[in-house]
Design a protein around this motif. Structure first.
Motif, mmCIF file in Angstrom:
data_model
loop_
_atom_site.group_PDB
_atom_site.id
_atom_site.type_symbol
_atom_site.label_atom_id
_atom_site.label_comp_id
_atom_site.label_asym_id
_atom_site.label_seq_id
_atom_site.Cartn_x
_atom_site.Cartn_y
_atom_site.Cartn_z
ATOM 1 N N GLN A 1 0.831 -1.206 0.000
ATOM 2 C CA GLN A 1 0.000 0.000 0.000
ATOM 3 C C GLN A 1 0.867 1.258 0.000
ATOM 4 O O GLN A 1 0.607 2.206 -0.751
ATOM 5 C CB GLN A 1 -0.917 0.003 1.228
ATOM 6 N N ASN A 2 1.913 1.259 0.824
ATOM 7 C CA ASN A 2 2.808 2.417 0.870
ATOM 8 C C ASN A 2 3.510 2.619 -0.459
ATOM 9 O O ASN A 2 3.665 3.757 -0.925
ATOM 10 C CB ASN A 2 3.849 2.230 1.987
ATOM 11 N N ALA A 3 3.914 1.512 -1.085
ATOM 12 C CA ALA A 3 4.581 1.620 -2.388
ATOM 13 C C ALA A 3 3.629 2.180 -3.433
ATOM 14 O O ALA A 3 4.004 3.043 -4.242
ATOM 15 C CB ALA A 3 5.102 0.250 -2.813
ATOM 16 N N LEU A 4 2.387 1.708 -3.415
ATOM 17 C CA LEU A 4 1.402 2.199 -4.378
ATOM 18 C C LEU A 4 1.071 3.664 -4.138
ATOM 19 O O LEU A 4 0.902 4.435 -5.085
ATOM 20 C CB LEU A 4 0.126 1.353 -4.290
ATOM 21 N N GLU A 5 0.978 4.067 -2.863
ATOM 22 C CA GLU A 5 0.693 5.469 -2.561
ATOM 23 C C GLU A 5 1.810 6.373 -3.054
ATOM 24 O O GLU A 5 1.565 7.473 -3.554
ATOM 25 C CB GLU A 5 0.479 5.642 -1.060
ATOM 26 N N ASN A 6 3.065 5.901 -2.917
ATOM 27 C CA ASN A 6 4.187 6.700 -3.409
ATOM 28 C C ASN A 6 4.143 6.853 -4.919
ATOM 29 O O ASN A 6 4.505 7.895 -5.471
ATOM 30 C CB ASN A 6 5.513 6.048 -2.994
ATOM 31 N N LEU A 7 3.697 5.794 -5.601
ATOM 32 C CA LEU A 7 3.635 5.846 -7.056
ATOM 33 C C LEU A 7 2.469 6.676 -7.564
ATOM 34 O O LEU A 7 2.556 7.312 -8.618
ATOM 35 C CB LEU A 7 3.514 4.419 -7.621
ATOM 36 N N THR A 8 1.354 6.664 -6.835
ATOM 37 C CA THR A 8 0.140 7.316 -7.328
ATOM 38 C C THR A 8 -0.145 8.655 -6.667
ATOM 39 O O THR A 8 -1.098 9.338 -7.039
ATOM 40 C CB THR A 8 -1.080 6.407 -7.111
ATOM 41 N N SER A 9 0.678 9.053 -5.702
ATOM 42 C CA SER A 9 0.387 10.286 -4.974
ATOM 43 C C SER A 9 0.648 11.510 -5.839
ATOM 44 O O SER A 9 1.488 11.502 -6.739
ATOM 45 C CB SER A 9 1.234 10.366 -3.699
ATOM 46 N N ALA A 10 -0.120 12.554 -5.571
ATOM 47 C CA ALA A 10 0.018 13.842 -6.250
ATOM 48 C C ALA A 10 -0.370 14.911 -5.250
ATOM 49 O O ALA A 10 -0.980 14.619 -4.212
ATOM 50 C CB ALA A 10 -0.880 13.893 -7.480
#
Length: 201
Positions: free
Chosen positions: A111-120
Motif C-alpha cells: 500500500q505504501n509503495a502504491l501510494e508513493n507511485l500514485t500520490s500527487a
C-alpha cells in the motif's frame, strides 16, 4: 469451533491465524487449546493468554464485547488485523475466546509503495480523459466555474475575467468555435470576451 478455525485458515491462507482460548481452564497460563497458522504470532497450543484475554477476564462485571477489525502487532514487528469473539454458555458465562489475526504487514508495504507511485499534490485532481474537443471544452468550463466557487449567475466581472483567464491559459480558445460557446456560457458578447482575455493577461 475447531472446524470453523480450520476452515477460515484454509480460506484465507497461511497469513491467517485463528486461535481458540479456553477460559474454563484452571491454569490460564495455558489457555490456548487450538491454533491454526501459529507461525503468525509464534504461539502454539498450551501457550498463555494475550492481553485481550486478560482484559476479558478482568472486566469487573462488565460483559466483554466482541471486537472486529482492529490492529495489533507481534513481538517481531508484524502488523495484524485482528478480531476477537467471546463465546458464552447459556447462563452468560465466558467460556472461550475465538480470535482471528491476519498478517497484513506485506499488504501495508505494498500500500505504501502504491501510494508513493500514485500520490500527487492534494490540490490537484486526476485529469479526466475526454472523448472529443467538445467534451474537453465542457470540462474546462466546469473547472473555471469550480475555481470561482460560485455559479455563473452569481459571478461578477472579476470572477468572469479570472475564469476566462483560466480558460485561456488552459488553451481552451485553441478549440474551433470555442469563443462563441464561452461567450454564451458566461452571458457576455464576443467583444466583451476578447476584452476580458486582454485584461486577464
Amino acid at each position: 469451533m475447531k472446524q470453523i478455525a480450520s476452515g477460515l485458515a484454509q480460506q484465507f491462507g497461511s497469513n491467517c491465524e485463528v486461535v481458540i482460548h479456553d477460559l474454563r481452564a484452571k491454569d490460564l497460563n495455558q489457555s490456548i487449546v487450538h491454533i491454526e497458522n501459529g507461525h503468525v504470532s509464534n504461539r502454539k497450543v498450551g501457550d498463555g493468554p494475550s492481553e485481550v484475554v486478560l482484559k476479558a477476564m478482568k472486566a469487573d462485571g462488565e460483559p466483554a464485547r466482541d471486537r472486529a477489525g482492529y490492529l495489533t502487532t507481534t513481538t517481531d514487528g508484524k502488523v495484524l488485523k485482528s478480531s476477537t469473539f467471546y463465546i458464552r454458555d447459556e447462563a452468560g458465562g465466558l467460556n472461550y475466546i475465538f480470535a482471528i489475526n491476519f498478517d497484513i504487514s506485506t499488504l501495508l508495504a505494498a500500500q505504501n509503495a502504491l501510494e508513493n507511485l500514485t500520490s500527487a499534490p492534494k490540490t490537484e485532481r486526476p485529469t479526466e480523459i475526454s472523448h472529443n474537443v467538445s467534451e474537453l471544452l465542457d470540462q474546462l468550463l466546469e473547472q473555471s466555474v469550480a475555481r470561482a466557487g460560485k455559479p455563473v449567475a452569481l459571478m461578477n466581472k472579476d470572477d468572469k475575467v479570472a475564469a476566462i483567464k483560466f480558460l485561456n491559459d488552459a488553451g481552451a480558445f485553441l478549440i474551433t468555435h470555442s469563443g462563441d460557446r464561452v461567450a454564451n456560457y458566461f452571458g457576455i458578447s464576443k467583444f466583451t470576451l476578447y476584452s476580458y482575455i486582454g485584461s486577464g493577461k
